[in-house]
Enzyme design. Sequence first.
Site, PDB file in Angstrom:
ATOM      1  N   ASP A   1    -127.346  42.119  25.410  1.00 11.32           N
ATOM      2  CA  ASP A   1    -127.235  40.775  24.847  1.00 11.32           C
ATOM      3  C   ASP A   1    -127.860  40.626  23.464  1.00 11.32           C
ATOM      4  O   ASP A   1    -129.052  40.871  23.284  1.00 11.32           O
ATOM      5  CB  ASP A   1    -127.944  39.787  25.772  1.00 11.32           C
ATOM      6  CG  ASP A   1    -126.993  38.833  26.454  1.00 11.32           C
ATOM      7  OD1 ASP A   1    -125.823  38.781  26.054  1.00 11.32           O
ATOM      8  OD2 ASP A   1    -127.434  38.144  27.376  1.00 11.32           O
TER       9      ASP A   1
ATOM     10  N   GLU B   1    -122.081  37.514  23.763  1.00 15.55           N
ATOM     11  CA  GLU B   1    -121.829  36.212  24.376  1.00 15.55           C
ATOM     12  C   GLU B   1    -122.926  35.183  24.139  1.00 15.55           C
ATOM     13  O   GLU B   1    -122.696  34.000  24.338  1.00 15.55           O
ATOM     14  CB  GLU B   1    -121.582  36.365  25.878  1.00 15.55           C
ATOM     15  CG  GLU B   1    -122.825  36.708  26.664  1.00 15.55           C
ATOM     16  CD  GLU B   1    -122.591  36.640  28.163  1.00 15.55           C
ATOM     17  OE1 GLU B   1    -121.851  35.759  28.608  1.00 15.55           O
ATOM     18  OE2 GLU B   1    -123.156  37.479  28.867  1.00 15.55           O
ATOM     19  N   ASN B   2    -124.103  35.612  23.720  1.00  9.85           N
ATOM     20  CA  ASN B   2    -125.198  34.672  23.453  1.00  9.85           C
ATOM     21  C   ASN B   2    -125.618  34.675  21.987  1.00  9.85           C
ATOM     22  O   ASN B   2    -126.711  34.224  21.646  1.00  9.85           O
ATOM     23  CB  ASN B   2    -126.409  35.020  24.331  1.00  9.85           C
ATOM     24  CG  ASN B   2    -126.137  34.743  25.781  1.00  9.85           C
ATOM     25  OD1 ASN B   2    -125.717  33.654  26.141  1.00  9.85           O
ATOM     26  ND2 ASN B   2    -126.344  35.735  26.621  1.00  9.85           N
TER      27      ASN B   2
ATOM     28  N   HIS C   1    -120.474  33.048  29.291  1.00 11.08           N
ATOM     29  CA  HIS C   1    -120.728  31.951  28.348  1.00 11.08           C
ATOM     30  C   HIS C   1    -119.566  31.683  27.401  1.00 11.08           C
ATOM     31  O   HIS C   1    -119.679  30.853  26.517  1.00 11.08           O
ATOM     32  CB  HIS C   1    -121.996  32.235  27.527  1.00 11.08           C
ATOM     33  CG  HIS C   1    -123.226  32.178  28.358  1.00 11.08           C
ATOM     34  ND1 HIS C   1    -124.359  32.839  28.031  1.00 11.08           N
ATOM     35  CD2 HIS C   1    -123.502  31.557  29.525  1.00 11.08           C
ATOM     36  CE1 HIS C   1    -125.289  32.630  28.944  1.00 11.08           C
ATOM     37  NE2 HIS C   1    -124.771  31.859  29.868  1.00 11.08           N
TER      38      HIS C   1
END
Length: 69
Positions: free
Chosen positions: A8, A39-40, A68
């Site tokens: 991440d 995704e973050n 997300h």
Amino acid sequence: MKLLFIADIVGQPGRRIVKELVPQLRAKHLVDVVVANGENSAGGSGITVNTAKEIFSSGVDVITSGDHL
């Protein structure tokens, strides 16, 4: 073939460290492909066109996503 996988990327601090370290790691270890979870990357939740462009310009070849998006 050498692959580098990055977990991440979270928000601006994550994008900053990717920008700093990916080019160094690619050169030092002769990495062929870099895959990162983005995704973050936009404020810790989701991804935007601009954050994706920033990650790609840092030397990442593939951005994965998750729940997300």
